[in-house]
Design a protein around this motif. Sequence first.
Motif, mmCIF file in Angstrom:
data_model
loop_
_atom_site.group_PDB
_atom_site.id
_atom_site.type_symbol
_atom_site.label_atom_id
_atom_site.label_comp_id
_atom_site.label_asym_id
_atom_site.label_seq_id
_atom_site.Cartn_x
_atom_site.Cartn_y
_atom_site.Cartn_z
ATOM 1 N N LYS A 221 -9.148 -0.707 0.487
ATOM 2 C CA LYS A 221 -9.427 -1.144 -0.884
ATOM 3 C C LYS A 221 -8.555 -0.365 -1.854
ATOM 4 C CE LYS A 221 -14.115 -2.319 0.387
ATOM 5 N NZ LYS A 221 -15.520 -1.975 0.282
ATOM 6 N N PHE A 222 -8.063 -1.078 -2.867
ATOM 7 C CA PHE A 222 -7.144 -0.499 -3.834
ATOM 8 C C PHE A 222 -7.418 -1.054 -5.226
ATOM 9 C CE2 PHE A 222 -4.912 -0.974 0.222
ATOM 10 C CZ PHE A 222 -4.444 0.310 0.436
ATOM 11 N N GLY B 131 -8.390 18.120 -2.374
ATOM 12 C CA GLY B 131 -9.642 17.613 -1.828
ATOM 13 C C GLY B 131 -10.512 16.828 -2.789
ATOM 14 N N PHE B 132 -10.032 16.590 -3.994
ATOM 15 C CA PHE B 132 -10.813 15.808 -4.955
ATOM 16 C C PHE B 132 -10.691 14.323 -4.627
ATOM 17 C CE2 PHE B 132 -10.086 19.743 -7.224
ATOM 18 C CZ PHE B 132 -11.311 19.967 -7.833
ATOM 19 N N GLY B 133 -11.782 13.593 -4.775
ATOM 20 C CA GLY B 133 -11.791 12.158 -4.521
ATOM 21 C C GLY B 133 -11.318 11.394 -5.745
ATOM 22 N N VAL B 134 -10.029 11.256 -5.864
ATOM 23 C CA VAL B 134 -9.437 10.571 -7.013
ATOM 24 C C VAL B 134 -8.678 9.334 -6.528
ATOM 25 C CG1 VAL B 134 -9.242 12.677 -8.405
ATOM 26 C CG2 VAL B 134 -7.352 12.009 -6.900
ATOM 27 N N PRO B 135 -8.399 8.401 -7.442
ATOM 28 C CA PRO B 135 -7.623 7.219 -7.056
ATOM 29 C C PRO B 135 -6.159 7.601 -6.816
ATOM 30 C CG PRO B 135 -8.152 7.138 -9.388
ATOM 31 C CD PRO B 135 -8.856 8.328 -8.821
ATOM 32 N N THR B 136 -5.837 7.900 -5.578
ATOM 33 C CA THR B 136 -4.521 8.419 -5.210
ATOM 34 C C THR B 136 -3.466 7.315 -5.252
ATOM 35 O OG1 THR B 136 -5.662 9.930 -3.719
ATOM 36 C CG2 THR B 136 -3.289 9.731 -3.447
ATOM 37 N N PRO B 137 -2.330 7.557 -5.911
ATOM 38 C CA PRO B 137 -1.242 6.574 -5.931
ATOM 39 C C PRO B 137 -0.649 6.365 -4.534
ATOM 40 C CG PRO B 137 -0.934 8.232 -7.643
ATOM 41 C CD PRO B 137 -2.038 8.713 -6.759
ATOM 42 N N VAL B 138 -0.308 5.117 -4.253
ATOM 43 C CA VAL B 138 0.281 4.740 -2.972
ATOM 44 C C VAL B 138 1.757 4.427 -3.200
ATOM 45 C CG1 VAL B 138 0.210 3.035 -1.107
ATOM 46 C CG2 VAL B 138 -1.918 3.773 -2.201
ATOM 47 N N ALA B 139 2.619 5.001 -2.375
ATOM 48 C CA ALA B 139 4.051 4.717 -2.483
ATOM 49 C C ALA B 139 4.358 3.340 -1.904
ATOM 50 C CB ALA B 139 4.858 5.782 -1.751
ATOM 51 N N SER B 140 5.242 2.624 -2.556
ATOM 52 C CA SER B 140 5.688 1.333 -2.055
ATOM 53 C C SER B 140 6.560 1.536 -0.828
ATOM 54 C CB SER B 140 6.496 0.598 -3.134
ATOM 55 O OG SER B 140 7.172 -0.504 -2.571
ATOM 56 N N PRO B 141 6.309 0.789 0.248
ATOM 57 C CA PRO B 141 7.170 0.920 1.421
ATOM 58 C C PRO B 141 8.595 0.422 1.164
ATOM 59 C CG PRO B 141 5.526 -0.785 1.770
ATOM 60 C CD PRO B 141 5.202 -0.124 0.474
ATOM 61 N N LEU B 142 8.768 -0.378 0.126
ATOM 62 C CA LEU B 142 10.103 -0.880 -0.207
ATOM 63 C C LEU B 142 10.939 0.143 -0.963
ATOM 64 C CD1 LEU B 142 9.279 -4.532 -1.345
ATOM 65 C CD2 LEU B 142 10.249 -3.785 0.822
ATOM 66 N N THR B 143 10.300 0.817 -1.930
ATOM 67 C CA THR B 143 11.054 1.730 -2.804
ATOM 68 C C THR B 143 10.738 3.198 -2.532
ATOM 69 O OG1 THR B 143 9.339 1.712 -4.511
ATOM 70 C CG2 THR B 143 11.050 -0.004 -4.641
ATOM 71 N N ARG C 56 8.616 -9.473 -19.901
ATOM 72 C CA ARG C 56 8.687 -8.033 -20.178
ATOM 73 C C ARG C 56 8.508 -7.276 -18.867
ATOM 74 N NH1 ARG C 56 4.880 -5.320 -24.531
ATOM 75 N NH2 ARG C 56 6.526 -5.954 -25.938
ATOM 76 N N ARG C 57 9.231 -6.162 -18.768
ATOM 77 C CA ARG C 57 9.097 -5.298 -17.605
ATOM 78 C C ARG C 57 7.845 -4.442 -17.767
ATOM 79 N NH1 ARG C 57 9.575 -0.259 -16.372
ATOM 80 N NH2 ARG C 57 10.336 0.319 -18.405
ATOM 81 N N HIS C 58 7.054 -4.362 -16.716
ATOM 82 C CA HIS C 58 5.849 -3.544 -16.710
ATOM 83 C C HIS C 58 5.886 -2.594 -15.526
ATOM 84 C CE1 HIS C 58 3.444 -5.674 -19.769
ATOM 85 N NE2 HIS C 58 4.160 -6.715 -19.384
ATOM 86 N N ALA C 59 5.392 -1.388 -15.744
ATOM 87 C CA ALA C 59 5.181 -0.450 -14.646
ATOM 88 C C ALA C 59 3.917 -0.882 -13.914
ATOM 89 C CB ALA C 59 5.036 0.969 -15.184
ATOM 90 N N VAL C 60 3.975 -0.868 -12.582
ATOM 91 C CA VAL C 60 2.804 -1.222 -11.773
ATOM 92 C C VAL C 60 2.594 -0.145 -10.724
ATOM 93 C CG1 VAL C 60 3.060 -3.714 -12.142
ATOM 94 C CG2 VAL C 60 4.155 -2.661 -10.169
ATOM 95 N N ARG C 61 1.329 0.068 -10.373
ATOM 96 C CA ARG C 61 0.980 1.055 -9.351
ATOM 97 C C ARG C 61 -0.142 0.514 -8.483
ATOM 98 N NH1 ARG C 61 -0.772 6.539 -11.969
ATOM 99 N NH2 ARG C 61 -1.901 5.205 -13.401
ATOM 100 N N LEU C 62 -0.192 1.031 -7.272
ATOM 101 C CA LEU C 62 -1.300 0.773 -6.373
ATOM 102 C C LEU C 62 -2.021 2.091 -6.155
ATOM 103 C CD1 LEU C 62 -2.484 -1.582 -4.621
ATOM 104 C CD2 LEU C 62 -1.254 -0.539 -2.703
ATOM 105 N N LEU C 63 -3.324 2.103 -6.393
ATOM 106 C CA LEU C 63 -4.134 3.304 -6.277
ATOM 107 C C LEU C 63 -5.249 3.061 -5.266
ATOM 108 C CD1 LEU C 63 -4.511 3.754 -10.127
ATOM 109 C CD2 LEU C 63 -3.013 5.109 -8.668
ATOM 110 N N VAL C 64 -5.545 4.085 -4.460
ATOM 111 C CA VAL C 64 -6.638 3.982 -3.498
ATOM 112 C C VAL C 64 -7.953 3.850 -4.268
ATOM 113 C CG1 VAL C 64 -7.893 5.212 -1.689
ATOM 114 C CG2 VAL C 64 -5.394 5.313 -1.760
ATOM 115 N N TRP C 65 -8.767 2.911 -3.855
ATOM 116 C CA TRP C 65 -10.083 2.666 -4.481
ATOM 117 C C TRP C 65 -11.023 3.818 -4.140
ATOM 118 C CZ3 TRP C 65 -12.148 -0.767 -7.823
ATOM 119 C CH2 TRP C 65 -13.523 -0.881 -7.867
ATOM 120 N N VAL C 66 -11.696 4.351 -5.133
ATOM 121 C CA VAL C 66 -12.709 5.401 -4.880
ATOM 122 C C VAL C 66 -14.054 4.927 -5.354
ATOM 123 C CG1 VAL C 66 -11.165 7.381 -4.872
ATOM 124 C CG2 VAL C 66 -12.132 6.619 -7.016
#
Length: 100
Positions: free
Chosen positions: A30-31, A61-73, A90-100
């Motif tokens: 989940k993300f 060790g904190f349970g935070v929504p950790t950013p996931v690196a893109s396998p492409l970039t 428009r260009r937008h920054a996008v991120r994938l974060l682990v769901w907590v």
Amino acid sequence: SLYNLKVLKCKELDSYDDRNFFVETETGDKFVFKVHNGVESLNRAFVEAQNATLLHLSSKGFGVPTPVASPLTHAHISDATLKLKDGTERRHAVRLLVWV
């Protein structure tokens, strides 16, 4: 695709400035897929600082929504060109974060 995920569920979440989507994959991972607003997208250093903070807290060790690196970039922040309501793009920054 930026993250090579096989998405089973995708639901937009309530958000103030950005657009956030809950994503569940076929493997049960989940993300949150986050599309940053135009102002934050123009300030890459701001988004990078958020990532650095989350990655540091996660390493301690904190349970935070950790950013996931893109396998492409191999980056924790990617760019996506999206159409606005008025039809302009428009260009937008996008991120994938682990769901907590």
